[in-house]
Design an enzyme around this catalytic site. Structure first.
Site, PDB file in Angstrom:
ATOM      1  N   SER A  92     -22.410  53.167  -4.661  1.00 44.02           N
ATOM      2  CA  SER A  92     -23.195  52.307  -3.763  1.00 44.02           C
ATOM      3  C   SER A  92     -23.610  50.995  -4.427  1.00 44.02           C
ATOM      4  CB  SER A  92     -24.454  53.039  -3.300  1.00 44.02           C
ATOM      5  OG  SER A  92     -24.140  54.289  -2.746  1.00 44.02           O
TER       6      SER A  92
HETATM    7  N1  SAH Z   1     -24.183  58.556  -4.885  1.00 46.77           N
HETATM    8  C1  SAH Z   1     -22.849  58.126  -5.204  1.00 46.77           C
HETATM    9  C2  SAH Z   1     -22.184  57.428  -4.039  1.00 46.77           C
HETATM   10  C3  SAH Z   1     -21.076  58.247  -3.594  1.00 46.77           C
HETATM   11  S1  SAH Z   1     -20.273  57.857  -2.094  1.00 46.77           S
HETATM   12  C4  SAH Z   1     -22.814  57.303  -6.479  1.00 46.77           C
HETATM   13  O1  SAH Z   1     -23.882  56.989  -7.035  1.00 46.77           O
HETATM   14  O2  SAH Z   1     -21.729  56.987  -6.956  1.00 46.77           O
HETATM   15  C5  SAH Z   1     -20.585  59.358  -1.203  1.00 46.77           C
HETATM   16  C6  SAH Z   1     -20.044  60.617  -1.791  1.00 46.77           C
HETATM   17  O3  SAH Z   1     -20.385  61.671  -0.879  1.00 46.77           O
HETATM   18  C7  SAH Z   1     -18.533  60.671  -1.948  1.00 46.77           C
HETATM   19  O4  SAH Z   1     -18.213  60.959  -3.277  1.00 46.77           O
HETATM   20  C8  SAH Z   1     -18.109  61.803  -1.014  1.00 46.77           C
HETATM   21  O5  SAH Z   1     -17.018  62.552  -1.485  1.00 46.77           O
HETATM   22  C9  SAH Z   1     -19.371  62.640  -0.949  1.00 46.77           C
HETATM   23  N2  SAH Z   1     -19.476  63.511   0.225  1.00 46.77           N
HETATM   24  C10 SAH Z   1     -19.068  63.281   1.491  1.00 46.77           C
HETATM   25  N3  SAH Z   1     -19.348  64.324   2.284  1.00 46.77           N
HETATM   26  C11 SAH Z   1     -19.968  65.261   1.491  1.00 46.77           C
HETATM   27  C12 SAH Z   1     -20.494  66.560   1.727  1.00 46.77           C
HETATM   28  N4  SAH Z   1     -20.453  67.141   2.924  1.00 46.77           N
HETATM   29  N5  SAH Z   1     -21.059  67.226   0.681  1.00 46.77           N
HETATM   30  C13 SAH Z   1     -21.110  66.659  -0.558  1.00 46.77           C
HETATM   31  N6  SAH Z   1     -20.614  65.453  -0.829  1.00 46.77           N
HETATM   32  C14 SAH Z   1     -20.059  64.733   0.168  1.00 46.77           C
END
Ligand code: SAH
Length: 242
Positions: A92
Site C-alpha cells: 500500500s
Molecule cells: N498489507 C500489505 C498490502 C497487501 S495487498 C502490505 O503491507 O504489503 C492485500 C493482500 O491481501 C494481498 O497480498 C492479497 O493476496 C491478500 N488477500 C486478499 N484476499 C485475502 C483473504 N481472503 N485472506 C487473506 N489475505 C487476502
C-alpha cells in the site's frame, strides 16, 4: 586485458561496478514522512484530523520499507505510492499505511489482526506499536516470503499464517483492533464477531477494481457497531471462499 578492465572498474569506483551506490534510505524515509504530513493536512477535512499521532510516524521511521519491496523497486521504496510485490498484489501507499494505522488508535498492550499480509510492511509498522500482531495472507508464496522477512529483520511479535482472512483467526480472537488491506463489498461478519467490545476495525469497503470507501468500524462496550466512511481508496480485492 584483465588488468585494464580492473583499472577501469577501480576508476569508476566499486559502486559503479555494482550498478550504482545504495541510496541514503534513512534520508529518503525522513523525506517521505514530511510528504505524508503534507498529505494529512491536505486531506484533513475528509479524514477528520489534521495530524497523526507522533508514534505512528516513529513507527514509519523505524521500518525499512525498502526491505519489503522486490529488489528491482528498492530505489522507489520511499516514493509515496503503492508498488507491485508480485502475484498481482501491491504494497500500500505509505500515506494510506499511516492513515489506517492512526485510525486504529492503538495502545501498547493491544493485539491486532491484519488481513492481507502482502509484503508484511503494514504488519511490521503495527508491530512497532502493539504487543502482538497476527497477520494472515491467502497467497502461500507471499505468506512464506513475509514470514522469512520478519525473521530476517528480527521482528518477534508477529504471528504470520497462510489462510483466508475473511474468517479471521478464531484461535487468537478477540482482537483489540483489526485492519483489512484488501477490499470486499461488505464488512466480514466473522471479523465483527472477533472484535473486542471497545475495539476498532479499519477496512476498504466496495466492489473489486472500483473506488472503495475506507471505513472505520467501532464496536462499543455494549457490542453495538458504528461505522464511518473516511476516504475513497483503491485496494486489491479480498479473495477467498466467502
Ligand atoms: N498489507 C500489505 C498490502 C497487501 S495487498 C502490505 O503491507 O504489503 C492485500 C493482500 O491481501 C494481498 O497480498 C492479497 O493476496 C491478500 N488477500 C486478499 N484476499 C485475502 C483473504 N481472503 N485472506 C487473506 N489475505 C487476502
Amino acid at each position: 586485458m584483465r588488468v585494464l578492465v580492473l583499472l577501469v572498474c577501480l576508476a569508476l569506483g566499486p559502486a559503479s561496478v555494482l550498478g550504482g551506490s545504495e541510496p541514503d534510505f534513512e534520508r529518503l524515509r525522513k523525506e517521505l514522512i514530511r510528504e505524508i504530513k503534507e498529505d494529512v493536512r491536505e486531506t484533513a477535512e475528509s479524514i477528520g484530523r489534521d495530524h497523526f499521532q507522533d508514534k505512528v510516524f516513529q513507527a514509519l521511521a523505524s521500518v525499512p520499507r525498502h526491505r519489503f519491496v522486490p529488489e528491482k523497486h528498492r530505489r522507489r521504496a520511499y516514493e509515496n505510492r503503492p508498488l507491485p510485490i508480485g502475484y498481482g498484489q501491491t504494497i500500500s501507499q505509505p500515506y494510506i499505511v499511516a492513515l489506517m494505522t492512526d485510525l486504529l488508535d492503538l495502545e501498547p498492550e493491544e493485539t491486532v489482526l491484519e488481513v492481507g499480509t502482502g509484503s508484511g510492511y503494514q504488519a511490521a509498522v503495527l508491530a512497532e506499536l502493539v504487543r502482538k500482531v497476527v497477520t494472515v495472507e491467502i497467497i502461500p508464496e507471499l505468506a512464506k516470503q513475509a514470514k522469512q522477512r520478519f525473521q530476517l529483520l528480527g521482528i518477534e511479535n508477529i504471528r504470520a499464517a497462510q489462510k483466508d482472512g475473511y474468517y479471521g483467526f478464531p484461535e487468537e480472537a478477540p482482537f483489540d483492533a483489526i485492519m483489512v488491506t484488501a477490499a470486499g463489498d461488505h464488512i466480514p461478519p466473522p471479523l465483527i464477531k472477533q472484535l473486542e467490545p471497545g475495539g476498532r476495525m479499519v477496512l476498504p469497503v466496495g466492489g473489486p477494481f472500483m473506488v472503495q470507501q475506507l471505513t472505520l468500524v467501532r464496536k462499543d462496550l455494549n457490542g453495538e457497531i458504528h461505522t464511518e466512511q473516511m476516504l475513497p481508496v483503491r485496494f486489491v480485492p479480498l479473495t477467498g471462499g466467502h
